[in-house]
Scaffold this motif. Structure first.
Motif, short mmCIF file in Angstrom:
data_model
loop_
_atom_site.label_atom_id
_atom_site.label_comp_id
_atom_site.label_asym_id
_atom_site.label_seq_id
_atom_site.Cartn_x
_atom_site.Cartn_y
_atom_site.Cartn_z
N GLN A 176 0.85 -1.18 0.00
CA GLN A 176 0.00 0.00 0.00
C GLN A 176 0.90 1.24 0.00
O GLN A 176 2.01 1.22 0.52
CB GLN A 176 -0.88 0.05 1.24
CG GLN A 176 -1.84 -1.10 1.42
CD GLN A 176 -2.65 -0.93 2.70
OE1 GLN A 176 -2.99 0.18 3.09
NE2 GLN A 176 -2.93 -2.03 3.36
N ARG B 177 -5.94 -3.33 13.11
CA ARG B 177 -6.97 -2.28 13.15
C ARG B 177 -6.39 -0.96 13.63
O ARG B 177 -6.68 0.10 13.06
CB ARG B 177 -8.12 -2.73 14.07
CG ARG B 177 -9.32 -1.79 14.03
CD ARG B 177 -10.50 -2.38 14.75
NE ARG B 177 -10.26 -2.57 16.18
CZ ARG B 177 -10.17 -3.75 16.76
NH1 ARG B 177 -10.28 -4.86 16.05
NH2 ARG B 177 -9.94 -3.86 18.06
N GLU C 146 -4.17 0.55 10.79
CA GLU C 146 -5.00 1.11 9.72
C GLU C 146 -5.63 2.43 10.15
O GLU C 146 -5.66 3.41 9.40
CB GLU C 146 -6.09 0.12 9.32
CG GLU C 146 -5.60 -1.05 8.49
CD GLU C 146 -5.45 -0.70 7.02
OE1 GLU C 146 -5.47 0.50 6.67
OE2 GLU C 146 -5.29 -1.63 6.22
N ASP D 214 -5.01 6.13 8.49
CA ASP D 214 -6.14 6.94 7.99
C ASP D 214 -6.08 8.37 8.57
O ASP D 214 -6.33 9.34 7.87
CB ASP D 214 -7.47 6.28 8.34
CG ASP D 214 -7.74 5.04 7.52
OD1 ASP D 214 -7.08 4.84 6.49
OD2 ASP D 214 -8.60 4.21 7.93
#
Length: 300
Positions: free
Chosen positions: A90, A288, A291, A295
């Motif tokens: 990513q 989690r 991520e 973000d």
């Protein structure tokens, strides 16, 4: 030993010294289900481990598991169990607006903690990693200046930073001053502590980033360190807008020159499988948190 009714399979195609491996796995509830008709215990173990892995790890992580059993007694040559993640890369770019609104040392600290705390899950390559990759290959400020003095046949103390940068440019080399500036790093500054990072958060967004990072670091500290001698494969390449591609360039160099290890490798014994189960309990949360933090870093 009886693993889910698999006693007869120990007499069929299973090396005697491997029985202890399967016994350890069964005692730690890592062999769910029952063998299929005609299935040997090693084949069943591989299938059961894979099934259990899918149930305990985030699907987006694309985890794979490898069990390696040596052909020697377990106490002398332990079997190993390792978890790796699909290296689907990513890219996370931090905007110029976010960078302009963020103190460089504060951001440098975030990147350093993020690189370390994410290493056993959604591993993130940050500008902090890029700098250390550069210094391992090109040298720090002092060694770069020393090489310039040798090449120019002048005294090192007579060289200014501008002289060294001009010499580097003439030879198409990246000097450390330019690299540090492009990566928004001050290598001479001491990183902030986590409490200081929280105190110095300048905006509500920065406070949320600090809170998420602290949660990630605390979670990482509860997970036993992986036993792989190599760094895990980076899944996310985080870079800054306007860095002239340096972070991604150094990441590409790094990925070409090293053997990347799994996220976790443990010995199949009482302590090792305890580590594995602790890791598995936290894996979803680890992904989690990472991520969510990524973000937030891209919110502006």
């Amino acid at each position: 030993m009886n693993i889910h009714g698999a006693r007869s399979h120990l007499r069929s195609g299973t090396v005697t010294q491997h029985a202890g491996v399967f016994e350890h796995l069964a005692r730690h509830r890592l062999l769910p289900g029952r063998p299929e008709p005609g299935e040997t215990l090693p084949v069943f173990a591989g299938r059961a481990l894979k099934s259990g892995l899918r149930a305990r790890f985030p699907e987006t992580a694309a985890p794979t598991l490898r069990l390696e059993v040596a052909g020697h007694p377990l106490r002398h040559h332990p079997a190993t169990l390792e978890v790796s993640y699909e290296p689907v890369t990513q890219y996370r770019g931090l905007s110029a607006e976010f960078l302009d609104a963020t103190d460089p040392l504060w951001l440098q600290t975030v990147m350093a903690y993020l690189s370390t705390a994410s290493s056993q899950g959604l591993s993130v390559w940050t500008p902090y990693d890029a700098w250390h990759h550069y210094t391992r290959g090109w040298g720090d400020f002092e060694s770069f200046r020393r090489q310039c003095a040798i090449d120019q046949q002048v005294l090192e103390q007579d060289l200014t930073d501008r002289d060294v940068q001009a010499w580097a440019e003439m030879h198409d080399m990246l000097d450390p001053w330019t690299v540090a500036r492009q990566l928004r790093l001050d290598p001479g500054s001491k990183l902030l502590s986590l409490p200081a990072l929280e105190r110095q958060a300048a905006t509500p967004l920065h406070r949320r980033i600090a809170e998420q990072l602290v949660a990630l670091v605390r979670l990482d500290r509860r997970i036993p360190a992986h036993m792989s001698p190599q760094r895990p494969c980076p899944h996310v390449l985080a870079f800054y807008d306007g860095d002239d591609g340096l972070c991604l360039e150094f990441a590409a160099e790094f990925l070409e020159t090293v053997d990347l290890g799994p996220a976790l490798r443990v010995n199949v014994d009482q302590g090792g499988l305890g580590v594995f189960n602790t890791y598995a309990r936290h894996a979803r949360t680890l992904f989690r948190h990472t991520e969510a933090l990524l973000d937030l870093l891209q919110e502006l």
